[in-house]
Design an enzyme around this catalytic site. Sequence first.
Site, PDB file in Angstrom:
ATOM      1  N   ASP A   1       0.814  -1.042  -0.123  1.00  0.00           N
ATOM      2  CA  ASP A   1       0.006   0.156  -0.014  1.00  0.00           C
ATOM      3  C   ASP A   1       0.929   0.932  -0.001  1.00  0.00           C
ATOM      4  OD1 ASP A   1       0.683  -0.977   2.650  1.00  0.00           O
ATOM      5  OD2 ASP A   1      -0.414   0.636   3.525  1.00  0.00           O
TER       6      ASP A   1
ATOM      7  N   GLU B   1      -0.478  -1.117   5.653  1.00  0.00           N
ATOM      8  CA  GLU B   1       0.595  -0.700   6.708  1.00  0.00           C
ATOM      9  C   GLU B   1       0.408   0.810   7.082  1.00  0.00           C
ATOM     10  OE1 GLU B   1       4.334   0.905   8.227  1.00  0.00           O
ATOM     11  OE2 GLU B   1       3.418   1.354   6.494  1.00  0.00           O
TER      12      GLU B   1
END
Length: 439
Positions: A114, A179
């Site tokens: 991400d 994350e």
Amino acid sequence: MTSPDATPPLSTDAATAITKAVHDGFDAQTKFLADFVRIPSLRFEEGPAQDYMADALRDRGYKVDDWTIHLSDLEHLPGFGPIDGDFSRARSVVGSHHPSETKGRSLILQGHLDVVPAGPSDMWTHPPFEPVIEGGWMYGRGAGDMKAGTVAALFALDALRAAGFEPAATVHFQSVIEEESTGLGALSTLQRGYRADVAVLPEPSELTINRAQVGALWFRLRVRGKPVHVSHAGEGSNAILAGYDMIRALQEMEAEWNARAADHPVYADVPHPLNFNAGKIAGGDWASSVPAWCDIDCRMGVLPGQDLAEARAEIEARVAAAARDHPFLSNSPPEVVWNGFQAEGYVLGEDADPALDVMRAAHAQVFGADSKIEETKMTALTDTRFYGLYYDIPAFCIGPRAQNIHGFDERVDLQSVRDLTVVLALFIAQWCGLNPLRD
Ligand code: ZN
């Protein structure tokens, strides 16, 4: 977790062959990284990037586990942070290597794919998802944080194979999401049952070992106002302006928390370790109406050891106190909605010393015996906390040199990526041990 004994020292011939294999594969690695950066893996849209990684793991013969994350499996687990958005397509991907014969210690290599939003693309020299290499740097959103590190770990494993070896212990290569907002991708791998003797996360660190990080809380302030026509603005209450009063109150709290940090056993020597950020603001409906609402998305750092429930209570009390002084908000106080990270800080203990010793030795093989690998403390956070705090798996970061992460013109130094790949390959070889590859 009980660890097998250390493996015998890596032979010079093996180290030389592995190092050469990294260099031989580096052009392919750089191309693979550029293609990975080209996939705009923004929050809730990580699917194509996970496909890319799952295909790469399958091509290499790893046993691939690719699953959809269900919040109901995670909500009760420590470290959980609530999701505000469409999580229905969220996936984790793990590629596992199981050796023909186990001689060494098992390993988790984890990368998150991400990336944070790029912001206005006209502020970038090159478009954020069209990677460009200039002066030894690769530019692109996510290039530094942390696709280069993830790809380095993948190609470090490739180099072992190209040199004629396989790790002599189980290795789980874990590609996760979230994350940057909750950590639920990492948490899902733990919930799924993945374990190892150590977890290494190649987050950007300029090739230092990162062994301490702060925690963070995410929350939304929902501020209300009283709408009237602007011609009688004095009779209304402007939610946007009131929102600024709330931000100022939280900035005062930030200063107090940082003053308290001067007594912290790990962060006392770190200037301003805790950062408050009002990161996103939305409010109002019409230029000629006093705004009746204002939502402010906030992030506040917390110290390792700081109790999250107490921290949340303190934030709520600050907002309530600031609202009491306000003519309208005193009767209609802002709501605090916890909508992301509920993350504790984490400091790696001595349980990681065997792994750190192996990492130091690998670093010395690349940079010379006189080089000393530095240890750093972050004022940000990574997924290491889940492994270390809740699953008794020591975890640390070592990654490439990156700049402008979360900013414009994010970039990663390709020489540091190359060095990192050699360090990781030698670390894996020594930590896991080596089996000769069978034809
Ligand atoms: Zn990162």
